[in-house]
Design a protein around this motif. Structure first.
Motif, PDB file in Angstrom:
ATOM      1  N   ARG B  76     -11.039 -10.944  34.888  1.00  0.00           N
ATOM      2  CA  ARG B  76     -10.009 -11.907  34.971  1.00  0.00           C
ATOM      3  C   ARG B  76      -9.048 -11.961  33.705  1.00  0.00           C
ATOM      4  N   ALA B  77      -8.029 -12.153  34.144  1.00  0.00           N
ATOM      5  CA  ALA B  77      -6.883 -12.290  32.596  1.00  0.00           C
ATOM      6  C   ALA B  77      -5.845 -13.349  32.893  1.00  0.00           C
ATOM      7  N   GLY B  78      -5.306 -14.038  31.947  1.00  0.00           N
ATOM      8  CA  GLY B  78      -3.946 -14.676  32.246  1.00  0.00           C
ATOM      9  C   GLY B  78      -4.724 -16.013  32.599  1.00  0.00           C
ATOM     10  N   LYS B  79      -3.736 -16.729  33.457  1.00  0.00           N
ATOM     11  CA  LYS B  79      -4.244 -17.927  33.930  1.00  0.00           C
ATOM     12  C   LYS B  79      -5.454 -17.986  34.893  1.00  0.00           C
ATOM     13  N   ASP B  80      -5.684 -16.767  35.353  1.00  0.00           N
ATOM     14  CA  ASP B  80      -6.960 -16.691  36.373  1.00  0.00           C
ATOM     15  C   ASP B  80      -7.900 -16.730  35.519  1.00  0.00           C
ATOM     16  N   ALA B  81      -8.125 -16.217  34.237  1.00  0.00           N
ATOM     17  CA  ALA B  81      -9.105 -16.452  33.130  1.00  0.00           C
ATOM     18  C   ALA B  81      -9.171 -18.003  32.829  1.00  0.00           C
ATOM     19  N   LEU B  82      -8.233 -18.489  32.640  1.00  0.00           N
ATOM     20  CA  LEU B  82      -7.965 -19.864  32.063  1.00  0.00           C
ATOM     21  C   LEU B  82      -8.865 -20.782  33.084  1.00  0.00           C
ATOM     22  N   VAL B  83      -8.300 -20.687  34.441  1.00  0.00           N
ATOM     23  CA  VAL B  83      -8.880 -21.582  35.228  1.00  0.00           C
ATOM     24  C   VAL B  83     -10.284 -21.298  35.468  1.00  0.00           C
ATOM     25  N   ALA B  84     -10.833 -20.119  35.486  1.00  0.00           N
ATOM     26  CA  ALA B  84     -12.091 -19.757  35.622  1.00  0.00           C
ATOM     27  C   ALA B  84     -13.095 -19.893  34.887  1.00  0.00           C
ATOM     28  N   PHE B  85     -12.489 -20.000  33.484  1.00  0.00           N
ATOM     29  CA  PHE B  85     -13.263 -20.677  32.184  1.00  0.00           C
ATOM     30  C   PHE B  85     -13.557 -22.038  32.488  1.00  0.00           C
ATOM     31  N   SER B 115     -26.589 -20.286  17.507  1.00  0.00           N
ATOM     32  CA  SER B 115     -26.709 -20.800  18.998  1.00  0.00           C
ATOM     33  C   SER B 115     -25.566 -20.046  19.525  1.00  0.00           C
ATOM     34  N   ALA B 116     -25.106 -20.279  21.022  1.00  0.00           N
ATOM     35  CA  ALA B 116     -24.517 -19.612  21.944  1.00  0.00           C
ATOM     36  C   ALA B 116     -23.131 -20.233  21.394  1.00  0.00           C
ATOM     37  N   GLY B 117     -23.074 -21.057  20.527  1.00  0.00           N
ATOM     38  CA  GLY B 117     -21.451 -21.690  20.190  1.00  0.00           C
ATOM     39  C   GLY B 117     -20.592 -20.821  19.656  1.00  0.00           C
ATOM     40  N   PRO B 118     -21.046 -19.920  18.860  1.00  0.00           N
ATOM     41  CA  PRO B 118     -19.990 -18.868  18.476  1.00  0.00           C
ATOM     42  C   PRO B 118     -19.601 -17.930  19.755  1.00  0.00           C
ATOM     43  N   ARG B 119     -20.510 -17.698  20.710  1.00  0.00           N
ATOM     44  CA  ARG B 119     -20.058 -16.752  21.886  1.00  0.00           C
ATOM     45  C   ARG B 119     -18.809 -17.847  22.845  1.00  0.00           C
ATOM     46  N   HIS B 120     -19.071 -19.151  22.818  1.00  0.00           N
ATOM     47  CA  HIS B 120     -18.017 -19.698  23.415  1.00  0.00           C
ATOM     48  C   HIS B 120     -16.663 -19.567  22.747  1.00  0.00           C
ATOM     49  N   ALA B 121     -16.721 -19.633  21.616  1.00  0.00           N
ATOM     50  CA  ALA B 121     -15.520 -19.593  20.679  1.00  0.00           C
ATOM     51  C   ALA B 121     -14.717 -17.940  20.980  1.00  0.00           C
ATOM     52  N   GLU B 122     -15.704 -17.284  21.120  1.00  0.00           N
ATOM     53  CA  GLU B 122     -15.388 -15.877  21.280  1.00  0.00           C
ATOM     54  C   GLU B 122     -14.514 -15.645  22.730  1.00  0.00           C
ATOM     55  N   MET B 123     -15.099 -16.480  23.750  1.00  0.00           N
ATOM     56  CA  MET B 123     -14.734 -16.397  25.060  1.00  0.00           C
ATOM     57  C   MET B 123     -13.407 -17.019  25.020  1.00  0.00           C
ATOM     58  N   THR B 124     -13.269 -17.985  24.242  1.00  0.00           N
ATOM     59  CA  THR B 124     -12.115 -18.951  24.524  1.00  0.00           C
ATOM     60  C   THR B 124     -10.877 -18.134  24.100  1.00  0.00           C
ATOM     61  N   ARG B 125     -11.234 -17.345  22.872  1.00  0.00           N
ATOM     62  CA  ARG B 125     -10.321 -16.508  22.189  1.00  0.00           C
ATOM     63  C   ARG B 125     -10.084 -15.503  23.205  1.00  0.00           C
ATOM     64  N   VAL B 142      -7.082 -22.722  20.791  1.00  0.00           N
ATOM     65  CA  VAL B 142      -8.433 -22.635  21.044  1.00  0.00           C
ATOM     66  C   VAL B 142      -9.066 -24.096  20.988  1.00  0.00           C
ATOM     67  N   ARG B 143      -8.672 -24.764  19.940  1.00  0.00           N
ATOM     68  CA  ARG B 143      -9.191 -26.220  19.599  1.00  0.00           C
ATOM     69  C   ARG B 143      -8.702 -27.143  20.729  1.00  0.00           C
ATOM     70  N   MET B 144      -7.274 -27.144  20.859  1.00  0.00           N
ATOM     71  CA  MET B 144      -6.818 -27.968  21.697  1.00  0.00           C
ATOM     72  C   MET B 144      -7.396 -27.540  23.462  1.00  0.00           C
ATOM     73  N   MET B 145      -7.767 -26.413  23.697  1.00  0.00           N
ATOM     74  CA  MET B 145      -8.334 -26.116  25.121  1.00  0.00           C
ATOM     75  C   MET B 145      -9.434 -26.802  25.022  1.00  0.00           C
ATOM     76  N   HIS B 146     -10.243 -26.668  24.086  1.00  0.00           N
ATOM     77  CA  HIS B 146     -11.708 -27.006  23.987  1.00  0.00           C
ATOM     78  C   HIS B 146     -11.813 -28.505  24.010  1.00  0.00           C
ATOM     79  N   SER B 147     -10.766 -29.091  23.521  1.00  0.00           N
ATOM     80  CA  SER B 147     -10.820 -30.459  23.312  1.00  0.00           C
ATOM     81  C   SER B 147     -10.389 -31.136  24.802  1.00  0.00           C
TER      82      SER B 147
END
Lengths: 188, 188
Positions: B76-85, B115-125, B142-147
């Motif tokens: 997925r990419a774009g909004k599709d990816a955002l929503v899926a995430f 931990s898997a924390g860095p993986r999250h960050a990568e995926m968000t990016r 990234v920070r705003m999305m996560h927040s």
DNA sequence: GAACCAGCCTAACCCCATTAGGCAAGCGCT
DNA sequence: AGCGCTTGCCTAATGGGGTTAGGCTGGTTC
């Protein structure tokens, strides 16, 4: 023997201070009793139990935060109001981490309704008056704003933003810019 | 006597299940020992102490969540990816409230890095690749999305959105729309 | 001054965390 | 097979925190 002069209010305040110092999870009936140089059992004439104490701290914090936010909001509108609200919120969380943690507890519906929680909601809605949003967009926007603030502060506190050169302050400022833009152009 | 066959992994998994059932704060060494019909002390050859157990649950949860998010993101990419995430994230939190709560603990820097924390960050990016943002905007986004995700889920869980006719689902959906719009038009 | 009552106490109990030290089952080895 | 060692679980003991029942006391009320 002189009495310690305990009341539920004094206990709650001391518990809140203790929470900010040692963390909310370490606020204990025993620690509080030690603080007042009194036996544990003595506290039970003022508070129902440990859970009751925690809830009292949460209610105290909610009320304090509502006051600060209200003060920050006075006489401001639009982005000014948004930023003032957000900074008052984040500031309170930073200055009072224990109290802020206390606020995260689930409150039963009646307690929640009687708390300062509704005041927060009202004030958040007040901000939106500067942005011409009607229902249900307003509710959605309030929820998103609250989520963003709480999420940011919460991640900042648990260390989610460390180990990166970009400061949390900078991201916070940009996040507020983004929220302002978003509210002005809220997608129909 | 047949052995219970304890291992740190089995303990961690059982603790995670227990957390989802009774709440993370009620995950206790004793409760876990009872679950395996074993003495409390028996667990201490597998886990260092209660805190160690909690951290193991947190790491388990972080890894599980990263897996689910990765699966949701595939292709997925774009909004599709955002929503899926976002949906994978919220879904995990709803299905596994205890595990999600476990993730909110502060981890010391080395543990966090492993931990898997860095993986999250990568995926968000990775999501942001669909939105052409360069540093430091990317980090801020990234920070705003996560927040937003964490804040929403967290408020939803503590009951912040009850007592209002508008469903949380509806607000969530609009929040994702808003985030998409925001990322496409990120203020310079 | 007798009765009351608010405020704090002692005593007792339970649950949870943790450590020290023991015993036994099954493994690897000769 | 039999020896010992390791692993896995145990008993025992200590200490902290939460909570209740019931008691003592000093100030208040009439």
């Amino acid at each position: 023997m002189t009495r310690a002069g305990l009341t539920a209010e004094r206990l709650t305040l001391a518990a809140a201070e203790l929470a900010d110092e040692v963390g909310f999870e370490n606020v204990t009936v025993s620690a509080l009793a030690r603080h007042f140089r009194v036996r544990d059992a003595s506290l039970y004439s003022h508070i129902r139990n440990a859970q009751d104490l925690r809830i009292r701290v949460a209610l105290l914090a909610l009320a304090e935060l509502a006051d600060r936010v209200a003060a920050a909001l006075a006489g401001r509108a639009g982005k000014d109001a948004l930023v003032a609200f957000a900074n008052a919120y984040r500031d309170y969380a930073k200055r009072h981490p224990g109290r802020y943690a206390a606020m995260q507890q689930e409150l039963d519906p009646e307690t929640a309704a009687a708390s300062a929680g509704p005041r927060h909601a009202e004030m958040t809605r007040a901000i939106l008056r500067g942005y011409q949003l009607s229902e249900p967009d307003q509710t959605d926007a309030v929820r998103m704003m609250h989520s963003t603030f709480h999420g940011f502060v919460s991640l900042e506190r648990t260390g989610g933003f460390r180990h990166h050169p970009r400061t949390a302050d900078a991201s916070w400022s940009r996040t507020l810019d983004a929220l302002d833009t978003l509210l002005r152009t809220w997608p129909r």
